[in-house]
Motif scaffolding. Sequence first.
Motif, PDB file in Angstrom:
ATOM      1  N   ARG D   9       0.549  -1.333   0.070  1.00 57.51           N
ATOM      2  CA  ARG D   9      -0.270  -0.164  -0.049  1.00 57.51           C
ATOM      3  C   ARG D   9       0.884   1.105  -0.011  1.00 57.51           C
ATOM      4  O   ARG D   9       1.861   1.265   0.413  1.00 57.51           O
ATOM      5  CB  ARG D   9      -0.967   0.171   1.299  1.00 57.51           C
ATOM      6  N   GLU D  13      -2.870   5.256   1.353  1.00 57.98           N
ATOM      7  CA  GLU D  13      -3.892   4.099   1.689  1.00 57.98           C
ATOM      8  C   GLU D  13      -3.419   3.596   3.106  1.00 57.98           C
ATOM      9  O   GLU D  13      -4.603   3.018   3.743  1.00 57.98           O
ATOM     10  CB  GLU D  13      -3.493   2.707   0.675  1.00 57.98           C
ATOM     11  N   GLY D 149      -3.623  -3.914   6.488  1.00 57.28           N
ATOM     12  CA  GLY D 149      -4.256  -3.848   4.980  1.00 57.28           C
ATOM     13  C   GLY D 149      -4.568  -5.400   4.633  1.00 57.28           C
ATOM     14  O   GLY D 149      -4.692  -5.721   3.379  1.00 57.28           O
TER      15      GLY D 149
END
Lengths: 173, 306, 606, 183
Positions: D9, D13, D149
């Motif tokens: 990411r 993000e 994530g």
Amino acid sequence: MNSMNNTINEIKAALKPLKMETPAFRQIAVVVKPDTVHNALSYLKQKGFTQLSIVTCVDWIKESEFELVYILFSWTEGIHIQLRARIDRDKPVMVTATDIFPGAQYYEREVHEFFGVEFTGNEDAAKPLFLEIWDDLPPLRKDFDPQAYSDSKFPMRERGNEFVSEIGGHDDE
Amino acid sequence: MNVMSFVYGFLVLLGVFVFQTTLTGLNRKVTARLQKRYGARWYQQFLDIFKALRKDSTSHGWVFDFGVIMALGGIMATVIFIPVAGFEAFPGLDNIFVISYLLAVGMLGMAMSAAGSGNPWASIGVARALTNMLAYDVPLMIVIFTLIFAFDSSSLSEIAALQQGMGILGWNAFRMPLGGIVAVIALLGMLGKKPFDSFIAPTEIASGPMVEYGGKHLGFMFILHEFMTFIEVSIILSLFFGGGATIWEYMLKYAVLYTFMNIISGVMPRFKIDQAVKYFYRVPLAMAIVQGLVVIFTGLGVTLWF
Amino acid sequence: MNLTIILAVTVVLAVVSFFITRLNKKAGGFLTVIASLFAFVGLFLLKGSIGGEFSIFYFSFKITMVGWYFALIMVLAYSMTSFFNPFWMDKMMYPGSYNFMYLLSMAGTIGMFFAKDFITLFIFWETVVWSSTFIIQLGKSRKASYVYYVVSAIGSMATLFAIMMAYSVSGTFVISEAFAGLSGGAAIAVFFTFILSGLAKIGIFPFHVWLPAAHGNAPHTFSPVLSGGLVKMGAFIAFLSVTAFPAYEIFSGMFKVMGTPFPIYFLMALGAISIIVGTLMAIKQEDAKKLLAYSSVANGGYILIGILMLDQVGFAGGMMHLVNHAVASAAAFLAIAAVAYRTGTTKMSEMGGMIHRMPVTYIVYLVAIISMAGIPPMGGFVSKWLIFQGLADKGMLFLAAAAFFGSIGSFMYVFRPLSAVFLGQTFTRDLKKKEVGFFMMLPMLILTALSILAGVFPNTILRVITEIQASVGISPVTLAENTIVTVNGYLDAFRVFIVFGFGFTIAFVIFIVRRKSKKVELMDTYTSAEFIHTRELLHYSSKFYAPFERLYDKAPDTMKLYKKIAVKIGELGNLTESLFYGHKPEKTVFWVMITGIFVVIIGGVV
Amino acid sequence: MVLDEKDNRNVWEKIGDYFSANSIWMKWYCTGCGAIELPPTMTSRYDMERLGMGPMATPRQADVLLITGYLSTKTLRRVIYSYEQMNSPRFIVAFGSCTINGGIYYDSYATIGRLDKYLPVDLYIAGCMPRPEVVMNGFNELIKMIKKGQAKGWKHYQENYEWYKKNQLDSLGEVIIKDEFHE
């Protein structure tokens, strides 16, 4: 209790039931022939049993019969009546009660959907009600195998030790 | 009107956003404590807003987007007009009618966007919100009218300044006690706090106007709500509680007033919308009219009582 | 430009259009556009000759500032609406008569506003009333025109009576001198009877019944004129009654409420009642045109209150509200007419989501209602602001309460058609509908632009009003460059607009920098996860404010009351008839004799 | 899902995931008995708000679709409809053994066996019923996953849309129903 006895006697005289019993307090169970069900319902309605609580069905698979059960209630006397009639399981046909109790419409649709009983005189009885899309035997019949249906339609997870370590769901494609 | 005014205006917006959002976060904790909970972190409201802005969103056509922008734009313009402790980015435009009607631009934008989503819940919510507005605004406007008549001014900062320097009894809430009570009740309605929150009832009409918002649209609605809260509390603060001579005094008074509103709302059930109208047109309206007549015909309250 | 030419040309064109329409319907419609635009331009140029007096035949005219102002508003409504005429000719039963009456009534209004004496005024007034009566009849309901005519006739007759009564004292019909010398009870009687026609025309409370009937049922192309224009004739009478008939001076010795003589305060209270009644009734209408008609009742209340105040601020507000309401109301009615042109209905429950088919019409309607509800940055805000300031200045608490109620209630009712007609789900039937053509869009866009201009630069209009104020001898409202100054504060509409634009820009920038949103279909909406496929069922439009309406649905209806009175009068007539015209002649003779004796006795006593 | 996937990411993000992790708005799809465990989780005893979690009214507003218990074919259709109305990033938390393997309804003709065939479940909370402690623990796990994530069910759904759609249609016939009750 007098009114109860009177009612029992009157019903006995009018309906000529095959069998009659009082399964619980202020409850009467009447077993009649299937071809007299319509008359019996209209008689009971004008006797004051104005509420049709439910129409349902029991599958007696060994005797190859369906038993239709109509439960009625009288608000003036506070008595429940179960009106029962056995019909042939292979050709389950019954006269509709919607002309006496319009509310029977949805019960009949339900019974048709889950047992496959046909109601003559009710054109809408064959419409689907609860099962949005159904493509098999009526599911509450005893000869319907839910396990097999479930296995064919809804794949199950393989059970094993690796299941314990899973956290996310999508691991197998 | 020069460039500096716009810079100041922008800074006011930024400051108000940080202040009010922090205060809302703290008040979530206050409400939680009322309910014997631990409550969210004080910066939770920021996280919520930024998260909403971060997400993807769905749009139901151009009026859905346009309404949201118009709502936030109108509300931000109104915030710029609000005088904070005597400071105004655009001096002289803090007219109470301008502020309360410019606020309506934001509300209209929001209503338009909500109804533009094509969801019937949203329309029901808007209908209730407008009815609610009719209920609380008439008594409040009568009291404000009385103030304007009494002080010959419809400027928020002037009315606020007139109450300062006389101690706590100089506040209009004490000079005109009935009017002060009406204003506080109306503030509950303006803020959409219980018992007057039936237009955003989450389980009944799926949060009403907000039903279709997600992602940045919802983030806009949250920012808008913070600004709107600031405007409404500030109006009442300046008109009835003397505003503030310094920025710290203003912030302190503001926090106390807003927390007080929250505590009231924390222990209240919810009115149906017609009950809210009936209530406002019975008690507060009568009180507002009595207060108005007293001020107009006797002059009591224009000067100090003592 | 000469007024004679304007009047003559419009009247001649009216007759010509009648015959041309016989040959070609569209051409007749276009002729009304040309004629009304000609009149508008002509009137605009007439400003130079203010103060001039002249007479044609028996009619005498005087070109005054206020007449010019009123006539310009009126002809603006006429000329803008006339753009719709050519497209409605096919739907009209008698297009020729419609065009004829349309132009004739316009000529009537022009003549009326410039009348020098009351006879001229009255004749032109009646021309307007009669021609508009016949136009209304061409719409949906014949009954509507009866209601319109009866209410107008009551007003006109009362006014005629007042004029005659004033004539008997002063011996002249000239407007500025006719009322001189009145005093005491006669003054009050003349005042009330004179203003009656004005009240009837604005649609003030007991006379408001004709507005929904006439506006709602008139041809779609005439409703904008009725609401935007003809209603303002009543405001002119109200204006005359406080200026030509110097009500404040004549009644100065009377009992005063908050510094206002009681008769005037009474009329203002009627205005306040019409604001409340109009608002409440508008909230519960199901037909968009009727709703707007009731909103005209409410706005008429504002105009009346403003004009009757006859002071520095409130009067200016009332006069400015004339323009703002005329522009906004005409635009709103035109927008509804445009929608009706495509869908064929004005019932709000039968439409929805027209914004996706007719976005320009939506913008027009949106700006119109923002102005009507008095929200900045549109014109309506400035005039309502002035009226509020005027009321606050005088401390008229109850009138102010009504004004606030009407102002906030107007958010409710103007939002109704916005939500029901334009927003929400588009009906399946309307999915293929298109926006109206440019020729119909043009007047709507002009009116929209005027609404915005009046809100951003209100001083352009207010300068004219200051001249009017100076001409009637009150101190004009104070104007700086962009600013309106009152005792209680000042308003800089331009700066408000700029700051609004600033806020809008910031919001727009934040919106744009964030990720683009996914466009979904309107039917893809939260339905508690249930599948709904019928657009019509997912549109909430009828009984919009049901919980609020329930609070006052038991309230008495004025129209019903009038109907009852009508029935009672009919019965009284029947009674009289049965007494005098029975089948026995001797009975008739008996009653005639009894009546005769009574008359003789009463005559003797008196 | 493999836990130690490479983290690719970018900074924005990561910041976004930090916000997402700390502000979890849930749409409760309370079809089963599990719903009764949520009031204690929400109120003063366990107080989920201190983790930034809260119930929302509509799927548009929500980040997490919480499915509390068994799903019949009828409800599954609605759940899929609701899920597709949600805005990304969106997560699914399935609740109770019924969603894992059908639970006591394993042989029902109307109840599905495992949810992750039809929708991308990010986190299962096992138990019949899971007690509030377990629920809180599960959400702690979800928060960690979002922060790292790893809760990528929604991406997975986008990438394997065909596969999910096929499973849905195989079991349900149709997802969107149009009959006399839905006109």
